[in-house]
Scaffold this active site. Structure first.
Site, PDB file in Angstrom:
ATOM      1  N   ILE A 194     -75.529  93.778  43.562  1.00  0.00           N
ATOM      2  CA  ILE A 194     -76.154  92.566  43.443  1.00  0.00           C
ATOM      3  C   ILE A 194     -76.160  92.282  42.149  1.00  0.00           C
ATOM      4  O   ILE A 194     -76.413  91.138  41.843  1.00  0.00           O
ATOM      5  CB  ILE A 194     -77.554  93.072  44.005  1.00  0.00           C
ATOM      6  CG1 ILE A 194     -77.524  93.244  45.451  1.00  0.00           C
ATOM      7  CG2 ILE A 194     -78.612  91.869  43.749  1.00  0.00           C
ATOM      8  CD1 ILE A 194     -78.806  93.481  46.134  1.00  0.00           C
ATOM      9  N   GLU A 195     -75.842  93.210  41.142  1.00  0.00           N
ATOM     10  CA  GLU A 195     -76.232  92.943  39.646  1.00  0.00           C
ATOM     11  C   GLU A 195     -74.851  92.571  38.926  1.00  0.00           C
ATOM     12  O   GLU A 195     -74.370  91.447  39.023  1.00  0.00           O
ATOM     13  CB  GLU A 195     -76.873  93.857  39.057  1.00  0.00           C
ATOM     14  CG  GLU A 195     -78.442  94.106  39.575  1.00  0.00           C
ATOM     15  CD  GLU A 195     -79.305  95.150  38.788  1.00  0.00           C
ATOM     16  OE1 GLU A 195     -79.614  94.963  37.554  1.00  0.00           O
ATOM     17  OE2 GLU A 195     -79.723  96.117  39.427  1.00  0.00           O
ATOM     18  N   MET A 196     -74.471  93.515  38.644  1.00  0.00           N
ATOM     19  CA  MET A 196     -72.846  93.189  37.926  1.00  0.00           C
ATOM     20  C   MET A 196     -71.662  93.575  38.825  1.00  0.00           C
ATOM     21  O   MET A 196     -70.712  93.285  38.321  1.00  0.00           O
ATOM     22  CB  MET A 196     -73.029  93.925  36.502  1.00  0.00           C
ATOM     23  CG  MET A 196     -74.121  93.553  35.577  1.00  0.00           C
ATOM     24  SD  MET A 196     -74.625  94.678  34.006  1.00  0.00           S
ATOM     25  CE  MET A 196     -73.368  94.399  32.979  1.00  0.00           C
TER      26      MET A 196
END
Length: 347
Positions: free
Chosen positions: A142-144
């Site tokens: 979901i982030e990087m």
């Protein structure tokens, strides 16, 4: 003929981040303390560094580049600084950070400010060190959204990084030393030397009358210091303060990690240093202002069977609420806030 004295020097970086130079001359030695690698502001204790990751200026510079480098995300659009921006209190001013392809998580971005002193990282404390924490967002889909193997390969494909890693670690980039570099940089994000610190040191003009009243409430009637204690204003523990417990499916918080029923809905106590910069507040980013935060505590939180025993109705007057907010805003703001700028990145 007088014999020529011989001198030998070498430096050792100790856990407080101070480099000591040992000078041996004619059979005797002296110790000369040089400038600390990381300067700790007034009011904060010395930083403890892992034995296998002492700080150096070169390592800090490398970690800072990695922290600001969007090439550590799959589509080259997200860096650590995207969710922990210096001009936003090392958080990101949104309820939930935006990650890969616009995805949003379910928790607010914790500030990096004074993370050097944290015993646990992330709201649920699932990481026990900054080194462990540093790699989580890179691999998080979901982030990087970049696998750690891909991250290592990308860094090693950049000649400038390859040269720096060889200089700092004596090897190409690895998962371990990427984490060490980022963590070392994050330990430089320090906020102290606030009006509160100067007031406690004897400068009775450092705080306004309203802030002084708020300070009394903080350590007295409002019982804030029951959890926001010590020089970093956190007990490094986990508490259920009722936030989000009226949701249809409340976030279980620390329980997911500890597997203990009593940890249901408990989250890490954040530092209050420079707290006015890092809103919105709470693990779910549900409160926009510090006044909302104080109002939440004043009413005794949201009742639930796991509510911390320190949470109860405080019966603060509107003036007392305002004074408490004034103390946090005025009293805990740094005199020299570390608003770091993005460095030139290796090519």
């Amino acid at each position: 003929m007088m014999a020529r004295a011989t001198h030998h020097m070498w430096g050792i970086a100790l856990s407080a981040g101070v480099v000591f130079t040992f000078v041996i001359s004619a059979g005797a030695f002296t110790v000369q303390a040089e400038e600390p690698v990381i300067k700790v502001p007034a009011g904060l204790p010395p930083i403890e560094f892992p034995e296998d990751n002492p700080p150096t200026a070169e390592k800090i510079a490398l970690g800072k580049q990695l922290f600001f480098d969007k090439r550590l995300s799959r589509d080259n659009t997200i860096s650590c600084a995207s969710c922990h921006a210096p001009d936003k209190g090392y958080s990101n001013a949104d309820q939930f950070a935006t990650g890969f392809k616009g995805q949003k998580g379910g928790r607010n971005s914790p500030t990096v400010i004074n993370a050097a002193y944290n015993k646990f990282h992330f709201w649920d404390g699932r990481a026990g060190s900054l080194e462990e924490q540093a790699l989580g967002p890179i691999a998080n889909p979901i982030e990087m959204n970049l696998t750690l193997k891909e991250a290592v390969d990308r860094i090693n494909a950049i000649p400038g990084y390859k040269k720096q890693f060889q200089k700092v670690f004596g090897s190409d980039a690895t998962e371990e030393n990427i984490a060490k570099a980022i963590a070392t940089y994050e330990r430089t994000v320090l906020c102290g030397d606030a009006p509160y610190d100067r007031f406690k040191a004897g400068d009775k003009k450092a705080l306004s009358e309203a802030a002084q009243r708020g300070m009394k409430l903080f350590f007295g009637k409002a019982v804030c210091s029951a959890c926001h204690s010590g020089p970093n204003f956190t007990d490094n523990a986990f508490h259920n303060i009722g936030v989000g417990m009226d949701a249809k499916e409340p976030d279980v918080g620390r329980k997911a990690i500890s597997k203990l029923g009593g940890d249901q809905g408990s989250f890490k106590t954040p530092s209050l240093r420079d707290i006015a910069r890092s809103g919105p507040y709470m693990h779910d980013g549900s409160m926009q202002t510090l006044k909302e935060v104080v109002d939440h505590y004043n009413k005794g939180g949201i009742p639930n069977e796991f509510l911390d025993e320190e949470i109860y109705k405080l019966s603060l007057t509107p003036q007392e609420v305002d004074d408490l907010v004034t103390f946090m805003k005025e009293g805990l703001g740094s005199s020299d806030y570390p608003e770091h700028k993005a460095p030139k990145l290796p090519e």
